[in-house]
Design a protein around this motif. Structure first.
Motif, PDB file in Angstrom:
ATOM      1  N   VAL A 176      16.359  19.225  28.128  1.00 32.30           N
ATOM      2  CA  VAL A 176      15.485  18.279  27.434  1.00 32.30           C
ATOM      3  C   VAL A 176      15.082  17.196  28.422  1.00 32.30           C
ATOM      4  O   VAL A 176      15.922  16.655  29.138  1.00 32.30           O
ATOM      5  CB  VAL A 176      16.180  17.650  26.213  1.00 32.30           C
ATOM      6  N   TYR A 227      18.304  16.194  30.413  1.00 29.81           N
ATOM      7  CA  TYR A 227      19.554  16.565  29.781  1.00 29.81           C
ATOM      8  C   TYR A 227      19.729  18.069  29.884  1.00 29.81           C
ATOM      9  O   TYR A 227      18.771  18.833  29.755  1.00 29.81           O
ATOM     10  CB  TYR A 227      19.556  16.195  28.296  1.00 29.81           C
ATOM     11  N   LYS A 251      22.334   7.458  25.053  1.00 29.88           N
ATOM     12  CA  LYS A 251      21.759   8.706  25.592  1.00 29.88           C
ATOM     13  C   LYS A 251      21.670   9.780  24.509  1.00 29.88           C
ATOM     14  O   LYS A 251      22.036  10.929  24.723  1.00 29.88           O
ATOM     15  CB  LYS A 251      22.599   9.245  26.759  1.00 29.88           C
ATOM     16  N   ARG A 252      21.192   9.367  23.349  1.00 26.89           N
ATOM     17  CA  ARG A 252      21.072  10.336  22.260  1.00 26.89           C
ATOM     18  C   ARG A 252      19.637  10.812  22.081  1.00 26.89           C
ATOM     19  O   ARG A 252      19.351  11.568  21.165  1.00 26.89           O
ATOM     20  CB  ARG A 252      21.513   9.685  20.939  1.00 26.89           C
ATOM     21  N   THR A 253      18.728  10.322  22.934  1.00 28.86           N
ATOM     22  CA  THR A 253      17.316  10.634  22.686  1.00 28.86           C
ATOM     23  C   THR A 253      17.030  12.122  22.760  1.00 28.86           C
ATOM     24  O   THR A 253      16.073  12.598  22.187  1.00 28.86           O
ATOM     25  CB  THR A 253      16.412   9.895  23.673  1.00 28.86           C
ATOM     26  N   ALA A 254      17.869  12.870  23.509  1.00 28.10           N
ATOM     27  CA  ALA A 254      17.581  14.297  23.677  1.00 28.10           C
ATOM     28  C   ALA A 254      18.075  15.121  22.493  1.00 28.10           C
ATOM     29  O   ALA A 254      17.755  16.304  22.387  1.00 28.10           O
ATOM     30  CB  ALA A 254      18.231  14.803  24.963  1.00 28.10           C
ATOM     31  N   ASN A 255      18.855  14.506  21.607  1.00 33.99           N
ATOM     32  CA  ASN A 255      19.452  15.275  20.516  1.00 33.99           C
ATOM     33  C   ASN A 255      18.406  15.771  19.522  1.00 33.99           C
ATOM     34  O   ASN A 255      17.309  15.219  19.416  1.00 33.99           O
ATOM     35  CB  ASN A 255      20.473  14.419  19.771  1.00 33.99           C
ATOM     36  N   ALA A 256      18.825  16.793  18.771  1.00 38.57           N
ATOM     37  CA  ALA A 256      17.892  17.435  17.853  1.00 38.57           C
ATOM     38  C   ALA A 256      17.482  16.510  16.713  1.00 38.57           C
ATOM     39  O   ALA A 256      16.370  16.597  16.199  1.00 38.57           O
ATOM     40  CB  ALA A 256      18.532  18.702  17.296  1.00 38.57           C
ATOM     41  N   THR A 314      16.985  13.309  16.741  1.00 37.63           N
ATOM     42  CA  THR A 314      16.311  12.068  17.115  1.00 37.63           C
ATOM     43  C   THR A 314      14.941  11.917  16.459  1.00 37.63           C
ATOM     44  O   THR A 314      14.588  10.843  15.983  1.00 37.63           O
ATOM     45  CB  THR A 314      16.159  12.009  18.644  1.00 37.63           C
ATOM     46  N   GLU A 315      14.174  13.009  16.408  1.00 40.51           N
ATOM     47  CA  GLU A 315      12.844  12.936  15.796  1.00 40.51           C
ATOM     48  C   GLU A 315      12.959  12.499  14.345  1.00 40.51           C
ATOM     49  O   GLU A 315      12.171  11.694  13.862  1.00 40.51           O
ATOM     50  CB  GLU A 315      12.135  14.288  15.857  1.00 40.51           C
ATOM     51  N   LEU A 336      13.839   8.693  14.135  1.00 45.20           N
ATOM     52  CA  LEU A 336      12.699   7.818  14.413  1.00 45.20           C
ATOM     53  C   LEU A 336      11.637   7.964  13.333  1.00 45.20           C
ATOM     54  O   LEU A 336      10.956   7.006  12.975  1.00 45.20           O
ATOM     55  CB  LEU A 336      12.119   8.143  15.786  1.00 45.20           C
ATOM     56  N   SER A 391      22.020  20.911  11.981  1.00 43.61           N
ATOM     57  CA  SER A 391      23.433  21.188  11.735  1.00 43.61           C
ATOM     58  C   SER A 391      24.055  19.994  11.013  1.00 43.61           C
ATOM     59  O   SER A 391      23.534  18.885  11.087  1.00 43.61           O
ATOM     60  CB  SER A 391      24.151  21.412  13.048  1.00 43.61           C
ATOM     61  N   LYS A 447      26.541  18.288  11.811  1.00 42.16           N
ATOM     62  CA  LYS A 447      26.901  17.240  12.757  1.00 42.16           C
ATOM     63  C   LYS A 447      25.682  16.361  13.066  1.00 42.16           C
ATOM     64  O   LYS A 447      25.764  15.133  13.058  1.00 42.16           O
ATOM     65  CB  LYS A 447      27.446  17.864  14.045  1.00 42.16           C
ATOM     66  N   ALA A 448      24.549  17.027  13.330  1.00 42.99           N
ATOM     67  CA  ALA A 448      23.328  16.278  13.615  1.00 42.99           C
ATOM     68  C   ALA A 448      22.917  15.462  12.392  1.00 42.99           C
ATOM     69  O   ALA A 448      22.469  14.319  12.510  1.00 42.99           O
ATOM     70  CB  ALA A 448      22.213  17.233  14.027  1.00 42.99           C
ATOM     71  N   LYS A 500      31.061  11.219  16.144  1.00 41.17           N
ATOM     72  CA  LYS A 500      31.745  12.511  16.238  1.00 41.17           C
ATOM     73  C   LYS A 500      33.067  12.520  15.455  1.00 41.17           C
ATOM     74  O   LYS A 500      33.243  13.368  14.582  1.00 41.17           O
ATOM     75  CB  LYS A 500      31.990  12.846  17.704  1.00 41.17           C
ATOM     76  N   ARG A 544      22.524  27.090   9.553  1.00 38.47           N
ATOM     77  CA  ARG A 544      22.136  28.099  10.543  1.00 38.47           C
ATOM     78  C   ARG A 544      23.215  29.162  10.681  1.00 38.47           C
ATOM     79  O   ARG A 544      22.939  30.331  10.827  1.00 38.47           O
ATOM     80  CB  ARG A 544      21.888  27.421  11.894  1.00 38.47           C
TER      81      ARG A 544
END
Lengths: 164, 408
Positions: free
Chosen positions: A26, A38, B144-149, B151-152, B155, B326, B328-329, B383, B399
């Motif tokens: 990413v 990432y 550094k969580r911006t890359a996580n699924a 995040t969209e 926001l 998921s 967790k997300a 977590k 999933r």
């Protein structure tokens, strides 16, 4: 390969890349120019295992390296790094070149082309940094040359034809 | 008024000290600004030259805080774009609706069950519903969580809340700020507010080419003056027709966002927003006497915190599921946007302007203090929190379930 682009309002743009190798990468382009890369875990695609932060300029350099714009490892011919007008190029000496077996002094590289040989790496692994005029150019060696664009052109002529 | 500059200097120095402490502790600055305001104020002492009561400067600091609200909302309007909201997709509209639906309902329930009148209840629901975009976005970047699924989705929900905030303030300001007590009068002023908003937006849209030309100003000084002038004029005018001035500022932002000068205005405004925004939190703190905090306000705030935590996790899990994230997300969604901040306090101030019950202010202060500190901590620890919740609830991954049925 699967690339997804999404906008992160107030933060920047996000690209999610799923490569054929199974890697998930990413890339976040922050509005302030920062880039974050990432890399995600193979087993758990939600867990990032490493990340790198680059500033705008670094990111551009890395991009050109990945894009093969500055360094083409296979062809070794048109490798370019520019400092204003100066270019560093890598030349691979083919066996049929007329310069094979001649020394740098014999070819009179500096006089004839204006370019400067800054390093020679031979096939067998011998390395010459800043080689003197006595160093001989052997076949399959890689010659690293610094000079302006037309000086590079002339150098290539010398390398192939044995003279300017 | 001899010591005005000195007192204001003292105030800014205190705010700066609070900011320094918070960045040393790596906490969000908002609670620290409020706390330092609460620590001084009318009940504080006077030491030699240092008058911590800020008596001479109180109206002045108060006014700067008001300007802070204008800039906060102006910036919000500037950042917001309808195109962006549409682009971000259906799942976010669904997620945002779920989030606001749950939290708003819980807020209303809290207000009514505690026996508050309608207006107070509506303000309290507003305070508990709208999370702090500033804190959430900052936490995402910092951790550094911006890359996580998810995040969209996070926001997107924040953006959705901004829309809700705009509409809600406009309705509520009609309701709370109008002098009329009859239902018809209230409806009329709410209608005036909505009509005014629509008019500004429609005229603003038509005027974009004209604005582009007018704003083509080379001098930064004149450019800034023109922008500030229009901001204060429209915001001030809104006030005269009982539309909260914050809404006026938001509208100016929305209109200017469509022009080609949006980026330049943003650059110009950010330092002002940060400076006056800090003064806004400070002046809010000043208005609260820490000795008056005991009793009802605390219990009400604690109850609200519990409800908000519950509502956030629940809404996050539901919203995540609709986007097939998921568990967790999904848990991350609720835990990241639990922080409350600037918008809750703007709501509380609206209540104060409308002369609502005194408890609203200290309630909002305690509530925001707790959640502005707790929010980033919960995000960081999402977590272990998820693992704990998972032991109790045994969330199923949508999933994984699919894969199981495929392999079976």
């Amino acid at each position: 390969m699967d690339i997804r682009e999404s906008i992160l309002p107030g933060i920047g743009i996000k690209y999610r890349i799923d490569a054929e190798s199974g890697d998930r990468i990413v890339i976040i382009i922050h509005d302030d120019g920062r880039r974050e890369l990432y890399h995600f875990d193979y087993e758990d695609l939600e867990q990032s295992i490493s990340m790198t932060t680059l500033n705008d300029q670094e990111a551009r350099l890395v991009a050109s390296i990945i894009g093969g714009m500055t360094y083409k490892p296979k062809q070794l011919e048109s490798v370019e790094m520019t400092f204003d007008d100066f270019i560093i190029e890598w030349y691979r000496v083919e066996s049929h070149y007329a310069s094979v077996g001649k020394s740098i002094g014999e070819l009179d590289v500096r006089q004839n082309s204006g370019a400067t040989v800054i390093a020679i790496v031979e096939k067998k692994g011998m390395k010459y940094v800043n080689p003197g005029p006595e160093v001989i150019i052997n076949d399959y060696a890689t010659v690293v040359v610094v000079g302006e664009r037309d000086q590079q052109k002339r150098f290539k002529q010398i390398l192939m034809n044995g003279s300017g | 008024m001899d010591h005005l500059v000195f007192e204001v200097g003292l105030a800014i120095a205190l705010i700066a000290a609070a900011g320094l402490i918070s960045s040393k502790l790596r906490f969000s600055v908002i609670p620290f600004y409020i706390l330092i305001g609460m620590a001084v104020g009318p009940h504080a002492m006077e030491l030699w030259h240092f008058d911590f009561r800020f008596i001479e400067s109180a109206p002045f600091i108060d006014f700067m805080g008001r300007i802070g609200v204008l800039f906060l909302l102006f910036y919000l309007g500037l950042e917001f774009s309808v195109g962006r909201l549409i682009k971000s997709g259906r799942s976010i509209a669904v997620g945002g609706t779920i989030y606001i639906g749950i939290n708003f309902t819980l807020g209303l329930a809290l207000g009514f069950l505690s026996g508050f009148p309608v207006a107070e209840t509506l303000v309290i629901a507003g305070i508990t519903t709208i999370s702090s975009s500033a804190i959430a976005a900052k936490v995402l970047v910092d951790l550094k969580r911006t890359a996580n699924a998810e995040t969209e989705m996070i926001l997107g929900i924040i953006m959705f809340e901004d829309v809700f905030l705009a509409v809600y303030i406009s309705i509520l300001s009609g309701l709370v700020l109008s002098d009329s007590s009859s239902l018809g009068g209230v409806l009329l002023s709410a209608l005036i507010a909505l009509g005014f908003m629509l008019a500004v937006i429609i005229i603003g849209r038509k005027a974009v080419p004209l604005l582009n030309r007018i704003l083509r100003i080379r001098s930064n000084e004149v450019f800034g003056l023109v922008v500030f002038g229009s901001l204060f004029l429209v915001a001030g005018f809104s006030e005269t027709i009982h539309v909260a001035e914050a809404i006026g500022a938001l509208l100016v932002g929305l209109v200017l966002a469509e022009t080609e000068h949006a980026k330049r205005i943003e650059h110009l405004i950010v330092p002002f927003r940060d400076f006056f925004g800090a003064l806004f939190f400070f002046s809010f703190g000043l208005s609260i006497d820490p000795l008056s905090l005991g009793g009802n306000a605390i219990w009400l705030a604690l109850a609200a915190v519990v409800l908000t935590l519950f509502g956030n996790i629940w809404a996050g899990m539901l919203a995540g599921r609709t986007a097939s994230l998921s568990p967790k997300a999904s848990a991350n969604i609720g835990l990241t946007i639990v922080a409350r901040g600037e918008f809750s306090i703007i709501m509380a101030n609206l209540g104060k302007e409308g002369g609502l019950l005194d408890i609203v202010q200290p309630f909002a202060a305690i509530y925001v203090l707790i959640l502005a500190i707790l929010g980033p901590l919960l995000t960081k620890q999402s977590k272990p929190i998820f693992n704990m919740l998972n032991k109790i609830f045994k969330f199923k991954d949508p999933r994984l379930r699919k894969e199981e049925s495929n392999s079976a």
